[in-house]
Design an enzyme around this catalytic site. Structure first.
Site, short mmCIF file in Angstrom:
data_model
loop_
_atom_site.label_atom_id
_atom_site.label_comp_id
_atom_site.label_asym_id
_atom_site.label_seq_id
_atom_site.Cartn_x
_atom_site.Cartn_y
_atom_site.Cartn_z
N GLY A 16 -19.40 -13.38 77.77
CA GLY A 16 -18.54 -12.38 78.40
C GLY A 16 -17.16 -12.24 77.80
O GLY A 16 -16.22 -11.81 78.49
N SER A 17 -17.00 -12.51 76.50
CA SER A 17 -15.65 -12.39 75.94
C SER A 17 -15.23 -10.92 75.83
O SER A 17 -14.04 -10.60 75.98
CB SER A 17 -15.54 -13.10 74.60
OG SER A 17 -16.28 -12.44 73.60
N ASN A 18 -16.17 -10.02 75.59
CA ASN A 18 -15.81 -8.59 75.57
C ASN A 18 -15.47 -8.09 76.97
O ASN A 18 -14.54 -7.30 77.16
CB ASN A 18 -16.93 -7.76 74.95
CG ASN A 18 -16.87 -7.79 73.43
OD1 ASN A 18 -15.97 -7.21 72.84
ND2 ASN A 18 -17.80 -8.50 72.81
N MET A 94 -28.29 -8.58 77.24
CA MET A 94 -29.43 -8.82 76.34
C MET A 94 -30.75 -8.43 77.00
O MET A 94 -31.63 -9.25 77.23
CB MET A 94 -29.47 -10.29 75.93
CG MET A 94 -28.23 -10.74 75.18
SD MET A 94 -27.97 -9.84 73.66
CE MET A 94 -29.25 -10.56 72.65
N ARG A 95 -30.87 -7.14 77.33
CA ARG A 95 -32.08 -6.68 77.97
C ARG A 95 -32.20 -5.19 77.73
O ARG A 95 -31.17 -4.49 77.76
CB ARG A 95 -31.95 -6.97 79.47
CG ARG A 95 -33.01 -6.40 80.30
CD ARG A 95 -32.88 -6.67 81.78
NE ARG A 95 -33.88 -5.82 82.40
CZ ARG A 95 -33.59 -4.69 83.05
NH1 ARG A 95 -32.36 -4.30 83.23
NH2 ARG A 95 -34.58 -3.95 83.51
N LEU A 97 -32.93 -1.54 78.79
CA LEU A 97 -32.97 -0.77 80.04
C LEU A 97 -34.08 0.27 79.96
O LEU A 97 -34.44 0.73 78.88
CB LEU A 97 -31.61 -0.10 80.24
CG LEU A 97 -30.46 -1.09 80.49
CD1 LEU A 97 -29.12 -0.49 80.10
CD2 LEU A 97 -30.46 -1.55 81.94
N ASN A 111 -21.83 0.84 74.85
CA ASN A 111 -22.23 -0.50 74.41
C ASN A 111 -21.42 -0.87 73.17
O ASN A 111 -21.01 0.00 72.40
CB ASN A 111 -23.73 -0.49 74.04
CG ASN A 111 -24.21 -1.84 73.54
OD1 ASN A 111 -23.96 -2.88 74.15
ND2 ASN A 111 -24.91 -1.84 72.41
N HIS A 113 -21.72 -3.09 69.63
CA HIS A 113 -22.67 -3.78 68.75
C HIS A 113 -21.89 -4.29 67.54
O HIS A 113 -21.09 -3.54 66.94
CB HIS A 113 -23.78 -2.83 68.30
CG HIS A 113 -24.78 -3.52 67.41
ND1 HIS A 113 -25.71 -4.40 67.90
CD2 HIS A 113 -24.96 -3.46 66.07
CE1 HIS A 113 -26.42 -4.87 66.88
NE2 HIS A 113 -26.00 -4.32 65.77
N ALA A 177 -12.18 -8.39 66.23
CA ALA A 177 -12.07 -6.92 66.14
C ALA A 177 -12.73 -6.26 67.35
O ALA A 177 -12.24 -5.24 67.87
CB ALA A 177 -12.72 -6.43 64.85
N GLU A 178 -13.84 -6.83 67.84
CA GLU A 178 -14.51 -6.28 69.03
C GLU A 178 -13.55 -6.24 70.21
O GLU A 178 -13.54 -5.29 71.00
CB GLU A 178 -15.73 -7.13 69.40
CG GLU A 178 -16.88 -7.03 68.42
CD GLU A 178 -18.10 -7.82 68.90
OE1 GLU A 178 -18.53 -7.64 70.04
OE2 GLU A 178 -18.62 -8.64 68.12
C1 GRF Z 1 -20.92 -9.41 71.09
O1 GRF Z 1 -20.88 -9.72 69.72
C2 GRF Z 1 -21.39 -8.01 71.31
O2 GRF Z 1 -21.00 -7.13 70.30
C3 GRF Z 1 -22.89 -8.17 71.29
O3 GRF Z 1 -23.12 -9.39 71.95
C4 GRF Z 1 -21.98 -10.23 71.82
C5 GRF Z 1 -21.56 -10.57 73.21
O4 GRF Z 1 -20.48 -11.48 73.22
N1 GRF Z 1 -23.53 -7.03 71.88
P1 GRF Z 1 -19.63 -11.66 74.54
O5 GRF Z 1 -20.60 -12.05 75.64
O6 GRF Z 1 -18.92 -10.38 74.83
O7 GRF Z 1 -18.68 -12.78 74.24
#
Ligand code: GRF
Length: 234
Positions: A16-18, A94-95, A97, A111, A113, A177-178
């Protein structure tokens, strides 16, 4: 700010870092979206603890509790209605839909990626990038369509790939960067500056707008040496 803040629910499966980057951005009352709920398909997702500590309501909607994907997605829709969600952010969810669910939220679900799409879709994008020998890698935020990692691209961030990189340090550079890109992309969608029309993301902001749709440390540093870029942190 124009209009009420958009109500956003974040879907996660793990770290869940994003999600955390989105929660932190939305901590600014001028940010055009608020995170009103977090839903995980895994009860042990670490991100749930962070969200709860931040005072955000969480739910677990796990595969094991439903006979099939359609009923799991129906439960998801029910929870989203209870949260009065305007937008959904997938953040490491990670599923896959169901098509019905994806169509219902078309243009309102995004989303992230970790690759410069359309390159390196699916699993292990960093390993794919290293195997391909690209010199530039990065991440993309896109509208979700039924085909995985294929919807219209909202914004991208580019990072360099160094000869010494392995999957670990490349993924760490992309992840930094995300965490910059996702809050920016959500802002653009919440403000209506980027919207989905058919299979295209329409950008309506001025070319000179303050928020870019491309983040690139190469551009930011005017092409400074790659060693410095490798140490790039937001
Ligand atoms: C991230 O690299 C995201 O781009 C991908 O899965 C990872 C999830 O990381 N879809 P986090 O759970 O947000 O730390």
């Amino acid at each position: 700010m124009r209009g009420p803040r958009k109500r956003v629910v974040v879907l996660i499966s793990g770290r869940g870092s994003n999600m955390r980057a989105l929660i932190e951005a939305a901590g600014d009352p001028n940010y055009p979206a608020e995170i009103v709920g977090v839903i995980s398909n895994r009860a042990n997702a670490a991100g749930l603890d962070f969200a709860a500590a931040a005072g955000i309501p969480t739910r677990v909607i796990a595969k094991a509790d439903y006979p099939d994907a359609a009923s799991q997605d129906a439960a998801l829709n029910k929870a989203l209605a209870e949260f009065r969600a305007d937008l959904i952010c997938l953040a490491g969810y990670m599923r896959l839909l169901t098509q019905t669910f994806v169509e219902r939220w078309s243009g309102r679900m995004i989303n992230i990626h970790p690759s410069l799409l359309p390159l390196f879709k699916g699993l292990h994008p960093h390993a794919q990038a290293l195997a391909a020998g690209v010199r530039v890698h990065g991440c993309s935020v896109h509208f979700v369509t039924f085909e995985m990692d294929s919807g219209p691209i909202i914004a991208q961030a580019a990072v360099p790939v160094l000869g010494t990189d392995d999957e670990n340090n490349l993924s760490a550079r992309v992840l930094a960067a995300e965490h910059r890109l996702y809050p920016l992309a959500l802002q653009l969608v919440a403000e209506g500056q980027v919207r989905m029309e058919g299979e295209t993301a329409i950008v309506s902001m001025a070319e000179t707008a303050k928020q870019p749709i491309l983040i690139s440390p190469v551009l930011e540093t005017g092409g400074a040496d790659l060693e410095a870029l490798a140490r790039f942190t937001p």
